[in-house]
Design a protein around this motif. Structure first.
Motif, mmCIF file in Angstrom:
data_model
loop_
_atom_site.group_PDB
_atom_site.id
_atom_site.type_symbol
_atom_site.label_atom_id
_atom_site.label_comp_id
_atom_site.label_asym_id
_atom_site.label_seq_id
_atom_site.Cartn_x
_atom_site.Cartn_y
_atom_site.Cartn_z
ATOM 1 N N ALA A 73 -9.337 -8.519 35.678
ATOM 2 C CA ALA A 73 -9.959 -8.208 36.958
ATOM 3 C C ALA A 73 -10.139 -6.700 37.064
ATOM 4 C CB ALA A 73 -9.095 -8.740 38.096
ATOM 5 N N LEU A 74 -10.724 -6.264 38.168
ATOM 6 C CA LEU A 74 -10.966 -4.838 38.352
ATOM 7 C C LEU A 74 -9.665 -4.058 38.222
ATOM 8 C CD1 LEU A 74 -12.901 -2.514 39.173
ATOM 9 C CD2 LEU A 74 -12.251 -2.980 41.541
ATOM 10 N N PRO A 75 -9.569 -3.099 37.277
ATOM 11 C CA PRO A 75 -8.356 -2.285 37.129
ATOM 12 C C PRO A 75 -8.287 -1.229 38.240
ATOM 13 C CG PRO A 75 -10.011 -1.632 35.519
ATOM 14 C CD PRO A 75 -10.580 -2.803 36.266
ATOM 15 N N TRP A 76 -7.545 -1.525 39.275
ATOM 16 C CA TRP A 76 -7.541 -0.675 40.469
ATOM 17 C C TRP A 76 -6.991 0.708 40.180
ATOM 18 C CZ3 TRP A 76 -10.355 -1.883 44.464
ATOM 19 C CH2 TRP A 76 -10.677 -3.219 44.698
ATOM 20 N N GLY A 77 -6.046 0.811 39.248
ATOM 21 C CA GLY A 77 -5.502 2.126 38.915
ATOM 22 C C GLY A 77 -6.568 3.038 38.339
ATOM 23 N N ASP A 78 -7.347 2.530 37.398
ATOM 24 C CA ASP A 78 -8.428 3.330 36.814
ATOM 25 C C ASP A 78 -9.509 3.623 37.845
ATOM 26 O OD1 ASP A 78 -7.297 3.402 34.208
ATOM 27 O OD2 ASP A 78 -8.026 1.376 33.838
ATOM 28 N N ALA A 79 -9.836 2.627 38.680
ATOM 29 C CA ALA A 79 -10.841 2.851 39.718
ATOM 30 C C ALA A 79 -10.384 3.919 40.704
ATOM 31 C CB ALA A 79 -11.130 1.541 40.449
ATOM 32 N N ALA B 270 -10.605 -2.796 29.718
ATOM 33 C CA ALA B 270 -9.792 -3.857 30.315
ATOM 34 C C ALA B 270 -10.661 -5.016 30.793
ATOM 35 C CB ALA B 270 -8.977 -3.292 31.480
ATOM 36 N N VAL B 271 -11.826 -4.699 31.339
ATOM 37 C CA VAL B 271 -12.716 -5.748 31.858
ATOM 38 C C VAL B 271 -13.512 -6.400 30.736
ATOM 39 C CG1 VAL B 271 -14.638 -6.239 33.401
ATOM 40 C CG2 VAL B 271 -12.880 -4.603 34.096
ATOM 41 N N LEU B 272 -14.188 -5.587 29.926
ATOM 42 C CA LEU B 272 -15.128 -6.110 28.936
ATOM 43 C C LEU B 272 -14.437 -6.682 27.704
ATOM 44 C CD1 LEU B 272 -17.842 -3.315 29.127
ATOM 45 C CD2 LEU B 272 -18.055 -5.673 29.939
#
Length: 261
Positions: free
Chosen positions: A234-240, A227-229
């Motif tokens: 932006a930072l995918p909060w769900g994955d984080a 999603a980022v690269l």
């Protein structure tokens, strides 16, 4: 009778120096191990080159960003695979056999605290991952990769992924026999390679299976990096959050159930 003067002064070295020395030793041992080098460097590199240059896996158009090349989809997944191979598979196997041969027991009786030993192992994993990422990034760029996004978000995802896989690897190494750890770690590596969204998009799986696979740490890491690269998100909060939950559960269980003998 006067006491003698000893130089250097006898006693344990500062904890920081002991951690640095042990981390350097762990890193050298890891890089000198041919089997681990195959797992952590050669296999991810070959997968990246093979699937980027040969039309084997069809990447859905809706998930292809950047330059529109297959490498844009594959590179983030292979980076996630590199973290899996080092933090989970390699660490689980090495630690499992160290436990079997009594290495951990002897190190536990040394001036090096047990928490410091785990810290040194984690540092060795991080150093190895840096080398992996540099190599894989160079290969991907040579294949035409066009990375997007914020490097800070990428770094956070990689750290969370490392924590999650390290916890699971140490849990396996500290509870199973070395031979069982060897078999189980390699089996998990192969299963997650196929079903973790690394090479094969999760969209290729049935909906029921996909809903389960998306909860795996390898899926969260590969999808988050993608999603980022690839998409510049932006930072995918769900994955984080998924990675953070796995990290807390894995490290907590490893700390509670790890057996040193």
């Amino acid at each position: 009778m006067s006491t003698g003067t000893y130089a250097p002064k006898p006693g344990a070295a500062p904890v920081g120096r002991m951690i640095a020395a042990q981390a350097a030793l762990e890193t050298r041992m890891l890089l000198r191990n041919g089997e681990q080098l195959l797992l952590t460097v050669i296999i991810p590199s070959l997968l990246l080159v093979l699937f980027s240059t040969v039309d084997i896996v069809t990447v859905p158009v809706s998930t292809t960003g950047g330059s529109g090349k297959a490498v844009d989809f594959l590179a983030p997944g292979v980076l996630a695979l590199a973290v899996l191979s080092t933090a989970f598979t390699g660490q689980a196997i090495a630690t499992g056999f160290e436990r079997r041969y009594g290495v951990l027991k002897r190190l536990g009786a040394s001036p090096l605290p047990r928490w410091a030993l785990m810290t040194a192992k984690t540092l060795a994993v991080l150093v190895t991952e840096v080398l992996q990422i540099v190599l894989l990034t160079a290969i991907a760029l040579a294949l035409g990769w066009s990375p997007q996004g914020d490097p800070g978000s990428v770094l956070l995802l990689l750290v969370l992924g490392t924590a999650a896989f390290s916890g699971l690897g140490l849990l396996m190494a500290g509870t199973l026999r070395a031979e069982a750890t060897l078999a189980a770690a390699n089996l998990v590596f192969l299963l997650l390679l196929v079903g973790g969204g690394v090479i094969v998009p999760l969209e290729k799986f049935p909906d029921a299976a996909r809903s389960v696979l998306e909860l795996l740490p390898i899926s969260a890491l590969s999808d988050g990096l993608r999603a980022v690269l690839q998409d510049g998100a932006a930072l995918p909060w769900g994955d984080a959050l998924t990675l953070a939950v796995w990290a807390v559960l894995g490290l907590g269980a490893a700390a509670k159930f790890f057996r040193w003998e």
